[in-house]
Design a protein around this motif. Structure first.
Motif, short mmCIF file in Angstrom:
data_model
loop_
_atom_site.label_atom_id
_atom_site.label_comp_id
_atom_site.label_asym_id
_atom_site.label_seq_id
_atom_site.Cartn_x
_atom_site.Cartn_y
_atom_site.Cartn_z
N HIS A 183 0.84 -1.19 0.00
CA HIS A 183 0.00 0.00 0.00
C HIS A 183 0.88 1.25 0.00
O HIS A 183 2.01 1.23 0.49
CB HIS A 183 -0.89 0.06 1.25
N GLY A 241 -3.28 11.63 2.23
CA GLY A 241 -4.60 11.31 2.76
C GLY A 241 -5.32 10.18 2.07
O GLY A 241 -6.35 9.72 2.55
N GLN A 242 -4.84 9.74 0.93
CA GLN A 242 -5.46 8.63 0.21
C GLN A 242 -4.56 7.39 0.26
O GLN A 242 -3.34 7.51 0.29
CB GLN A 242 -5.72 9.00 -1.25
N PHE A 261 -3.55 3.88 -1.67
CA PHE A 261 -3.56 3.17 -2.95
C PHE A 261 -2.98 1.76 -2.76
O PHE A 261 -2.00 1.61 -2.04
CB PHE A 261 -2.74 3.92 -4.00
N PHE A 275 0.20 5.26 1.21
CA PHE A 275 -0.58 6.40 1.71
C PHE A 275 0.01 7.65 1.10
O PHE A 275 1.19 7.93 1.26
CB PHE A 275 -0.51 6.45 3.24
#
Length: 224
Positions: free
Chosen positions: A216, A221-222, A224, A218
């Protein structure tokens, strides 16, 4: 745990790499005096050769001896610490030092104590993380505030964190969780306790969850 190192660059290397950024460049004359080159001119700093120099943006901190800490900023020299040994950590924009158990930072009046009983600490571009030994907290100094982010009831060896330029990861070994501090908030990032599976940076954290083994990122704030 990320640490920065202080360096005193040779004259030719300093002039070749720092002038374009308009950062103060420390130099030592043939007579042992410390001078600084900035904006096309030289200024005297100290009649002694420094024991260590710490770059911090357009500021320059240095130790003329083992018990004094001074800073050159805006064309002036300010005494930050006098008469006590110091442990200094710095980043591109921030500087902090420990003298005895107290953790201090530069201020308009010279120096400001942000914690009186510090065990360990790290400095990154926008935050200072430290273990408050008296209150038994892990604290982040960010945006002019000291923010407790976790209770720490054991020794400093059990307090494990990593600092990116503006993110911080705290490893909760008991619950096998990784917590993230970002822009004043603390949130759970993922499951796991292996510090090699997550890396903080500037507005970004790369990590792998312990249970599903997926990668992952970050990013601002998002996830993916």
């Amino acid at each position: 745990m990320l640490r920065t190192r202080s360096t005193f660059l040779p004259v030719l290397l300093a002039l070749g790499t720092c002038v374009h950024a308009q950062s103060p460049v420390p130099l030592v004359t043939a007579y042992g005096r410390t001078v600084v080159f900035l904006d096309g001119s030289f200024s005297d700093l100290d009649p002694r050769k420094p024991q260590a120099v710490f770059r911090c943006g357009d500021r320059l901190a240095y130790l003329p001896d083992a018990r004094d800490l001074k800073m050159f900023a805006n064309g002036n020299v300010t005494e930050l610490q006098d008469g006590a040994p110091v442990q200094v950590e710095t980043s591109r924009h921030m500087l902090a030092w420990r003298t005895g158990p107290a953790l201090r930072i530069p201020s308009a009046d010279g120096a400001k104590t942000i914690c009186r009983n510090v065990d360990s600490f790290t400095v990154s571009d926008s935050l200072i993380a430290f273990h408050d030994d008296q209150q038994q907290n892990l604290v982040v100094y960010w945006n002019g505030q000291a923010i407790p982010i976790a209770d720490v009831m054991m020794t400093s060896e059990d307090v494990v964190w990593k600092s990116g330029s503006n993110t911080l990861l705290l490893y909760d070994l008991g619950r096998q969780q990784v917590l993230m501090f970002y822009r004043g908030r603390i949130t759970r990032l993922c499951d796991g306790e292996d510090t090699s599976r997550s890396v903080p940076g500037g507005d970004v954290v790369a990590y792998m969850d312990q249970y599903d083994d997926t990668f992952h990122v970050f990013d601002k704030g998002q996830v993916f």
